[in-house]
Design an enzyme around this catalytic site. Structure first.
Site, mmCIF file in Angstrom:
data_model
loop_
_atom_site.group_PDB
_atom_site.id
_atom_site.type_symbol
_atom_site.label_atom_id
_atom_site.label_comp_id
_atom_site.label_asym_id
_atom_site.label_seq_id
_atom_site.Cartn_x
_atom_site.Cartn_y
_atom_site.Cartn_z
ATOM 1 N N ASP A 1 0.741 -1.447 0.119
ATOM 2 C CA ASP A 1 -0.023 0.163 -0.295
ATOM 3 C C ASP A 1 1.066 1.763 -0.445
ATOM 4 O O ASP A 1 1.513 1.254 0.774
ATOM 5 C CB ASP A 1 -0.968 0.000 0.952
ATOM 6 C CG ASP A 1 -2.613 0.576 1.424
ATOM 7 O OD1 ASP A 1 -2.231 1.919 0.077
ATOM 8 O OD2 ASP A 1 -3.147 0.132 1.573
ATOM 9 N N ASP B 1 -3.382 4.443 -2.250
ATOM 10 C CA ASP B 1 -4.374 5.428 -1.590
ATOM 11 C C ASP B 1 -4.561 6.605 -1.819
ATOM 12 O O ASP B 1 -3.697 7.340 -2.479
ATOM 13 C CB ASP B 1 -3.172 5.419 0.046
ATOM 14 C CG ASP B 1 -4.524 5.902 1.071
ATOM 15 O OD1 ASP B 1 -4.997 5.070 1.538
ATOM 16 O OD2 ASP B 1 -4.403 6.723 1.542
ATOM 17 N N GLU C 1 -6.555 3.854 -5.712
ATOM 18 C CA GLU C 1 -8.090 3.397 -4.556
ATOM 19 C C GLU C 1 -8.557 4.544 -4.820
ATOM 20 O O GLU C 1 -7.820 6.134 -5.078
ATOM 21 C CB GLU C 1 -6.961 3.863 -3.253
ATOM 22 C CG GLU C 1 -8.972 3.398 -2.858
ATOM 23 C CD GLU C 1 -8.928 4.046 -0.992
ATOM 24 O OE1 GLU C 1 -9.632 4.194 -0.407
ATOM 25 O OE2 GLU C 1 -8.401 5.703 -0.948
ATOM 26 N N HIS D 1 -11.093 -2.635 3.377
ATOM 27 C CA HIS D 1 -11.000 -2.121 4.686
ATOM 28 C C HIS D 1 -12.077 -0.727 5.253
ATOM 29 O O HIS D 1 -11.614 -0.104 6.691
ATOM 30 C CB HIS D 1 -9.692 -2.031 5.122
ATOM 31 C CG HIS D 1 -8.971 -1.229 4.823
ATOM 32 N ND1 HIS D 1 -8.411 -0.964 3.518
ATOM 33 C CD2 HIS D 1 -8.433 0.308 5.265
ATOM 34 C CE1 HIS D 1 -8.009 0.083 3.075
ATOM 35 N NE2 HIS D 1 -8.324 0.462 3.870
ATOM 36 N N ASP D 2 -12.713 -0.032 4.392
ATOM 37 C CA ASP D 2 -12.895 0.846 4.893
ATOM 38 C C ASP D 2 -14.344 0.815 4.729
ATOM 39 O O ASP D 2 -15.282 1.659 5.103
ATOM 40 C CB ASP D 2 -12.650 1.847 4.187
ATOM 41 C CG ASP D 2 -11.248 2.284 3.986
ATOM 42 O OD1 ASP D 2 -10.630 2.596 4.770
ATOM 43 O OD2 ASP D 2 -10.481 2.559 3.119
HETATM 44 C C1 GLC Z 1 -8.061 5.469 2.747
HETATM 45 C C2 GLC Z 1 -8.114 4.234 3.142
HETATM 46 C C3 GLC Z 1 -7.741 4.413 4.551
HETATM 47 C C4 GLC Z 1 -7.456 5.581 5.462
HETATM 48 C C5 GLC Z 1 -7.697 6.435 4.539
HETATM 49 C C6 GLC Z 1 -6.337 7.620 4.696
HETATM 50 O O1 GLC Z 1 -8.549 5.634 1.730
HETATM 51 O O2 GLC Z 1 -8.635 2.548 2.505
HETATM 52 O O3 GLC Z 1 -8.011 3.359 5.759
HETATM 53 O O4 GLC Z 1 -8.137 5.752 6.649
HETATM 54 O O5 GLC Z 1 -7.317 6.837 3.199
HETATM 55 O O6 GLC Z 1 -4.955 7.648 4.399
#
Ligand code: GLC
Ligand code: MG
Length: 535
Positions: free
Chosen positions: A98, A200, A263, A324-325
């Site tokens: 990541d 990310d 993402e 995970h979100d």
């Molecule tokens: C992304 C991650 C999330 C995190 C956010 C800030 O959306 O998937 O878990 O809190 O970025 O880094």
């Protein structure tokens, strides 16, 4: 032909804190993942994506990084990482990291320098602005995690921008020095043998250089996250972000066979722009359309169609059911439907990504208020944004702490972990786990599923039927999205065949002639007979 490993393969996301603890601190770690590698080998996935494992104060559980080129002691050592990487590679499993380039931890030395004085050479590495005339924040930009996105720094009298927590200051991606530093981070891991990155919040990297106010969102209402009070017109999805991504892609191309995944939470027509002009962007802009989709045949068929149509020439599709979100698919569509969801994910055209636990049908776990860990839930309580429920420990065995740890884990295990776990499902031919294994095995061996075209056959009521075709070979998928039996007459060229995989494992091999009948929550994957030449 689409046969690069990240096109034909299946990705599997591990949330390292929750996969397997090896040292009895209740938190998953790298030696734990190594110990559970056989599970991934048996499952048959091609690549492992690890959520962040770098040194971090853990304000956002690793998405606040204080050193990009080391391992946090809670997860292990660099030697542990190298051991996992080479063991995975020995099994033909790729490893993706990541990359979190949008922001660092406020404890990263870069930020500590940056905030030290107005004239520090690292000042321009972050986004600093003078207060508004009234002393308040420079503009109305909001943090995803609640409140203003601007934090006042009394020592230097300016505000810094943070799209997420105030402990996660945003880097200034307009600064070439920042870009170079992050490219070197990428090279550090690529040289070590890492097979690519999931980047990310890649669509957030560039913000408006005129700092224009975001427009109010007329559709916002209480119960929705406070960040949605404004439309993020000037804080995300800015046109210049594509140059930044193209540069990252060039770094990826310095090495063989690596992959760049982004993402991106945007509507489909915006999402597909992240393939970049002439495919110079992300190989796979994550397609999260299924994460909020209504579970109805027509809606799903329309969404698939919309995505297929929007893809640029040569752009490779991908599908995600959970991460995970977001609430787990087992909770969103209901446990009874997880088999159907699995069949959809693994038979659509494009790279599937699994989230750990999906393969045993894990659902969200209710986390009591005193055990809440997620900073988002703590900042914005009570409206259901908390992410702890989808981050609970993997359920391995009917043993204390589910075989995850020898001690109470950092988040509670599901109440039913003694029934729903890998060990129990292993020996049950009708289990979700064995369905995943059969589907993955089929996908690995049947090129129609990885390479074939997609065509909708029917999406009426609760039944979704489509066919995948590759040079005359056809695979038909029929899914019942409800608990009631359904049936459908097969017409035209697609009438006879043989069941390859069925949701409950009890119809494999059955012949099909003219009609498909499905029990509640059932799906089938059927190899259609080849149409005789000249017919
Ligand atoms: C992304 C991650 C999330 C995190 C956010 C800030 O959306 O998937 O878990 O809190 O970025 O880094
Ligand atoms: Mg541990």
């Amino acid at each position: 032909m689409a046969d690069r490993w990240w096109q034909a393969g299946i990705l599997y996301q591990v949330y390292p804190r929750s996969f397997q603890d090896s040292d009895g601190d209740g938190i998953g770690d790298l030696p734990g993942i190594l110990a559970r590698l056989p599970h991934l080998v048996e499952l048959g996935v091609d690549a492992l994506w690890l959520s962040p494992i770098y040194p971090s104060p853990m304000a956002d559980f690793g998405y606040d990084i204080s050193d990009y080129t080391a391992i946090d002691p809670v997860f292990g050592t660099m030697a542990d990482f190298d051991a996992l990487l080479s063991a995975a590679h020995a099994h033909g499993i790729k490893v993706l990291l990541d990359l979190v380039p949008n922001h660092t931890s406020d404890r990263h030395p870069w930020f500590e320098e940056s905030r030290a004085s107005l004239h520090n050479p690292k000042r321009e590495w972050y986004i600093w602005r003078d207060p508004a005339p009234d002393g308040g924040p420079p503009n109305n930009w909001l943090s995803e995690f609640g409140g203003s996105a601007w934090e006042f720094d009394p020592a230097t009298g300016q505000y810094y921008y943070h799209a997420f927590l105030d402990k996660q200051p945003d880097l200034n991606w307009r600064n070439p020095a920042v870009r170079e530093a992050m490219h070197d981070v990428m090279r550090f891991w690529l040289r070590r043998g890492v097979d690519g990155f999931r980047v990310d919040v890649i669509w957030h990297l560039i913000k408006d250089d005129q700092f224009r106010e975001n427009p109010p969102n007329p559709d916002w209402h209480p119960g929705r996250p406070p960040a949605e009070k404004v439309i993020p017109l000037y804080t995300a999805d800015r046109p210049e972000v594509h140059d930044v991504i193209a540069e990252m892609r060039k770094v990826i191309e310095e090495f063989d066979e690596r992959v760049l995944i982004g993402e991106i939470y945007l509507p489909i027509e915006r999402l597909v722009t992240y393939y970049g002009a002439d495919l110079s962007g992300a190989h796979l802009p994550f397609n999260f359309a299924l994460l909020n989709a209504e579970w109805h045949a027509e809606t799903l068929a329309r969404l698939i169609e919309e995505y297929e149509t929007a893809l640029p020439e040569g752009g490779w599709p991908n599908w995600v059911l959970g991460n995970h979100d977001r609430p787990r698919v087992g909770t969103r569509v209901g446990r009874d439907q997880v088999r159907v969801a699995a069949m959809l994910l693994l038979t659509l055209r494009g790279t599937p990504t699994l989230y750990y636990g999906e393969e045993i049908g894990m659902a969200d776990v209710a986390v009591p208020p005193e055990r809440v860990r997620d900073p988002y839930e703590k900042n914005v309580p009570g409206i259901g944004v908390g992410r702890d429920p989808c981050r609970t420990p993997m359920q391995w065995e009917p043993a204390p702490h589910g075989g995850f740890s020898t001690t109470e884990p950092w988040l509670p295990l599901a109440a039913d972990f003694r029934q729903e776990n890998v060990a129990n499902q292993q020996d049950d031919s009708t289990s979700v786990l064995n369905l995943y294994r059969r589907l993955i095995a089929l996908r690995r061996q049947n090129r129609v599923l990885t390479q074939g075209s997609y065509e909708k056959i029917a999406a009426t009521g609760d039944i979704l039927v489509y066919v995948r075709t590759l040079s005359g070979d056809r695979v038909l998928v029929a899914l019942n999205l409800s608990g009631e039996p359904v049936s459908m007459a097969l017409e035209g060229r697609a009438t006879r065949g043989r069941v390859l995989v069925s949701a409950f494992g009890d119809r494999d091999g059955e012949s099909v002639d003219g009609e498909i009948a499905l029990r509640g929550h059932e799906g089938v994957v059927i190899a259609l007979d080849r149409t005789p030449a000249g017919a």
